[in-house]
Design a protein around this motif. Structure first.
Motif, PDB file in Angstrom:
ATOM      1  N   LYS A 103       0.862  -1.180   0.000  1.00 37.48           N
ATOM      2  CA  LYS A 103       0.000   0.000   0.000  1.00 37.48           C
ATOM      3  C   LYS A 103       0.897   1.229   0.000  1.00 37.48           C
ATOM      4  CE  LYS A 103      -4.592  -0.632   1.386  1.00 37.48           C
ATOM      5  NZ  LYS A 103      -5.633  -0.675   2.371  1.00 37.48           N
ATOM      6  N   GLY A 104       0.500   2.222  -0.801  1.00 41.74           N
ATOM      7  CA  GLY A 104       1.315   3.433  -0.928  1.00 41.74           C
ATOM      8  C   GLY A 104       1.931   3.944   0.369  1.00 41.74           C
ATOM      9  N   PRO A 105       1.116   4.218   1.402  1.00 43.55           N
ATOM     10  CA  PRO A 105       1.668   4.792   2.636  1.00 43.55           C
ATOM     11  C   PRO A 105       2.687   3.896   3.347  1.00 43.55           C
ATOM     12  CG  PRO A 105      -0.715   5.057   2.566  1.00 43.55           C
ATOM     13  CD  PRO A 105      -0.355   4.149   1.424  1.00 43.55           C
ATOM     14  N   ASP A 106       2.689   2.584   3.025  1.00 41.76           N
ATOM     15  CA  ASP A 106       3.646   1.684   3.678  1.00 41.76           C
ATOM     16  C   ASP A 106       5.005   1.660   2.975  1.00 41.76           C
ATOM     17  OD1 ASP A 106       1.685   1.001   5.481  1.00 41.76           O
ATOM     18  OD2 ASP A 106       1.081  -0.819   4.418  1.00 41.76           O
ATOM     19  N   VAL A 107       5.043   2.090   1.724  1.00 41.95           N
ATOM     20  CA  VAL A 107       6.301   1.995   0.954  1.00 41.95           C
ATOM     21  C   VAL A 107       7.461   2.734   1.640  1.00 41.95           C
ATOM     22  CG1 VAL A 107       7.447   2.575  -1.236  1.00 41.95           C
ATOM     23  CG2 VAL A 107       5.189   1.503  -1.265  1.00 41.95           C
ATOM     24  N   PRO A 108       7.287   4.005   2.059  1.00 39.53           N
ATOM     25  CA  PRO A 108       8.404   4.682   2.722  1.00 39.53           C
ATOM     26  C   PRO A 108       8.854   3.987   4.009  1.00 39.53           C
ATOM     27  CG  PRO A 108       6.746   6.282   2.056  1.00 39.53           C
ATOM     28  CD  PRO A 108       6.138   4.923   1.872  1.00 39.53           C
ATOM     29  N   THR A 109       7.925   3.314   4.691  1.00 33.43           N
ATOM     30  CA  THR A 109       8.274   2.598   5.926  1.00 33.43           C
ATOM     31  C   THR A 109       9.176   1.410   5.596  1.00 33.43           C
ATOM     32  OG1 THR A 109       6.082   3.194   6.744  1.00 33.43           O
ATOM     33  CG2 THR A 109       7.300   1.574   8.024  1.00 33.43           C
ATOM     34  N   TYR A 110       8.791   0.625   4.580  1.00 33.75           N
ATOM     35  CA  TYR A 110       9.634  -0.507   4.167  1.00 33.75           C
ATOM     36  C   TYR A 110      11.030  -0.028   3.780  1.00 33.75           C
ATOM     37  CZ  TYR A 110       5.722  -3.854   3.955  1.00 33.75           C
ATOM     38  OH  TYR A 110       4.684  -4.695   4.275  1.00 33.75           O
ATOM     39  N   VAL A 111      11.097   1.117   3.103  1.00 39.70           N
ATOM     40  CA  VAL A 111      12.397   1.622   2.639  1.00 39.70           C
ATOM     41  C   VAL A 111      13.220   2.156   3.811  1.00 39.70           C
ATOM     42  CG1 VAL A 111      13.553   3.320   1.163  1.00 39.70           C
ATOM     43  CG2 VAL A 111      11.568   2.082   0.299  1.00 39.70           C
ATOM     44  N   GLU A 112      12.597   2.930   4.692  1.00 42.01           N
ATOM     45  CA  GLU A 112      13.365   3.490   5.824  1.00 42.01           C
ATOM     46  C   GLU A 112      13.993   2.385   6.658  1.00 42.01           C
ATOM     47  OE1 GLU A 112      13.134   6.280   9.818  1.00 42.01           O
ATOM     48  OE2 GLU A 112      11.283   5.882   8.769  1.00 42.01           O
ATOM     49  N   TYR A 113      13.223   1.309   6.900  1.00 46.85           N
ATOM     50  CA  TYR A 113      13.723   0.237   7.762  1.00 46.85           C
ATOM     51  C   TYR A 113      14.573  -0.802   7.021  1.00 46.85           C
ATOM     52  CZ  TYR A 113      11.046   2.079  11.632  1.00 46.85           C
ATOM     53  OH  TYR A 113      10.572   2.892  12.627  1.00 46.85           O
ATOM     54  N   GLY A 114      14.771  -0.609   5.717  1.00 45.76           N
ATOM     55  CA  GLY A 114      15.668  -1.498   4.984  1.00 45.76           C
ATOM     56  C   GLY A 114      15.037  -2.805   4.533  1.00 45.76           C
ATOM     57  N   ALA A 115      13.721  -2.963   4.710  1.00 46.72           N
ATOM     58  CA  ALA A 115      13.045  -4.164   4.202  1.00 46.72           C
ATOM     59  C   ALA A 115      12.999  -4.092   2.679  1.00 46.72           C
ATOM     60  CB  ALA A 115      11.632  -4.265   4.766  1.00 46.72           C
ATOM     61  N   ALA A 116      13.062  -2.888   2.133  1.00 45.15           N
ATOM     62  CA  ALA A 116      13.222  -2.675   0.693  1.00 45.15           C
ATOM     63  C   ALA A 116      14.383  -1.696   0.515  1.00 45.15           C
ATOM     64  CB  ALA A 116      11.948  -2.097   0.091  1.00 45.15           C
ATOM     65  N   ASP A 117      15.193  -1.942  -0.508  1.00 48.24           N
ATOM     66  CA  ASP A 117      16.289  -0.997  -0.797  1.00 48.24           C
ATOM     67  C   ASP A 117      15.749   0.233  -1.502  1.00 48.24           C
ATOM     68  OD1 ASP A 117      18.681  -2.775  -0.127  1.00 48.24           O
ATOM     69  OD2 ASP A 117      17.595  -4.024  -1.568  1.00 48.24           O
ATOM     70  N   ILE A 118      14.756  -0.027  -2.371  1.00 44.24           N
ATOM     71  CA  ILE A 118      14.238   1.025  -3.243  1.00 44.24           C
ATOM     72  C   ILE A 118      12.713   1.006  -3.208  1.00 44.24           C
ATOM     73  CG2 ILE A 118      14.052   1.729  -5.695  1.00 44.24           C
ATOM     74  CD1 ILE A 118      16.884   0.404  -6.021  1.00 44.24           C
ATOM     75  N   GLY A 119      12.104   2.166  -3.257  1.00 48.13           N
ATOM     76  CA  GLY A 119      10.646   2.240  -3.301  1.00 48.13           C
ATOM     77  C   GLY A 119      10.195   3.149  -4.427  1.00 48.13           C
ATOM     78  N   ILE A 120       9.039   2.847  -4.986  1.00 46.29           N
ATOM     79  CA  ILE A 120       8.414   3.733  -5.981  1.00 46.29           C
ATOM     80  C   ILE A 120       7.069   4.145  -5.404  1.00 46.29           C
ATOM     81  CG2 ILE A 120       7.588   4.004  -8.351  1.00 46.29           C
ATOM     82  CD1 ILE A 120      10.537   3.301  -8.374  1.00 46.29           C
ATOM     83  N   VAL A 121       6.906   5.463  -5.218  1.00 46.87           N
ATOM     84  CA  VAL A 121       5.709   5.935  -4.505  1.00 46.87           C
ATOM     85  C   VAL A 121       5.436   7.393  -4.868  1.00 46.87           C
ATOM     86  CG1 VAL A 121       6.991   6.703  -2.445  1.00 46.87           C
ATOM     87  CG2 VAL A 121       4.641   5.867  -2.192  1.00 46.87           C
ATOM     88  N   GLY A 122       4.198   7.823  -4.648  1.00 46.81           N
ATOM     89  CA  GLY A 122       3.838   9.212  -4.962  1.00 46.81           C
ATOM     90  C   GLY A 122       4.483  10.203  -3.996  1.00 46.81           C
ATOM     91  N   LYS A 123       4.777  11.391  -4.511  1.00 41.87           N
ATOM     92  CA  LYS A 123       5.390  12.448  -3.689  1.00 41.87           C
ATOM     93  C   LYS A 123       4.491  12.801  -2.493  1.00 41.87           C
ATOM     94  CE  LYS A 123       8.196  15.988  -2.813  1.00 41.87           C
ATOM     95  NZ  LYS A 123       9.536  15.800  -2.247  1.00 41.87           N
TER      96      LYS A 123
END
Length: 214
Positions: free
Chosen positions: A54-74
């Motif tokens: 879900k969009g709002p979760d993408v930055p969380t996954y990226v900040e915590y390193g569960a994802a290296d890269i995220g694609i999400v709306g500004k």
């Protein structure tokens, strides 16, 4: 070589991102299967992993390193305020964050009166009114049809995403002020940027060259 993991915002954004990736030779066929129950998709050849969030979760996954890269709306990046690097404006999913309301509310905005603002984006609204306009407002967080708030008298104005403005028009509302332009962005985990700098930088360059020239 370890996997690079991507978190993609679900929906139209993900399909546009997969199209862009294909232009630079990154394929993930099984991700296009709308009926799949899989959560994680892998491109073994390039050592890449993808998952939808879900969009709002993408930055969380990226900040915590569960994802290296995220694609999400500004809009999501601004609202979530996570610690990450925003490295590329992908240019699609273009729209604007605006203050909207009936024409009469324009006067209240001009004279910095205390008003109520309904929004799905309380942090963006707070930053705009408090830090840019220095106007004291009461912010009411809603999750559903924001346009309803001024119509039923819950708030004087709303802060929301505007694409075409047709929903506003139909409901007797209009854009009163623009907060900021929005589009899809690529964000990177801060540690990943150091550890995988070469791979990530190359990917950014490849994607940049595949984007339509403005």
């Amino acid at each position: 070589m370890r996997y690079l993991t991507f978190a993609l915002g679900k929906g139209r954004l993900a399909y546009q991102t997969l199209e862009l990736f294909e232009r630079v030779g990154i394929n993930c066929e099984e991700m296009k299967n709308k009926d799949t129950r899989k959560l994680i998709f892998t491109n073994e050849e390039l050592k890449l992993r993808f998952f939808l969030a879900k969009g709002p979760d993408v930055p969380t996954y990226v900040e915590y390193g569960a994802a290296d890269i995220g694609i999400v709306g500004k809009d999501t990046i601004l609202e979530e305020g996570r610690k990450l690097y925003e490295v590329l404006d992908l240019g699609y999913g273009k729209c604007r964050m605006c203050v909207c309301g009936p024409e009469s509310a324009g006067e209240l905005l001009k004279h910095n009166q205390q008003i109520r603002v309904a929004t799905k984006y309380p942090n963006i609204a707070k930053d705009y009114f408090y830090n840019k306009k220095h106007q004291t407002v009461e912010i009411i967080k809603l999750n559903g049809s924001i346009e309803l708030a001024p119509i039923v008298g819950l708030s004087e104005v709303i802060v929301d995403i505007v694409e075409t403005g047709s929903t506003l028009k139909e409901n007797g509302l209009q854009v009163l002020e623009e907060v900021c332009p929005l589009s899809a962005r690529m964000v990177v985990n801060q540690v990943s940027m150091r550890m995988e700098n070469e791979r990530i930088t190359r990917l950014i360059q490849d994607l940049k060259s595949a984007l339509p020239k403005a």
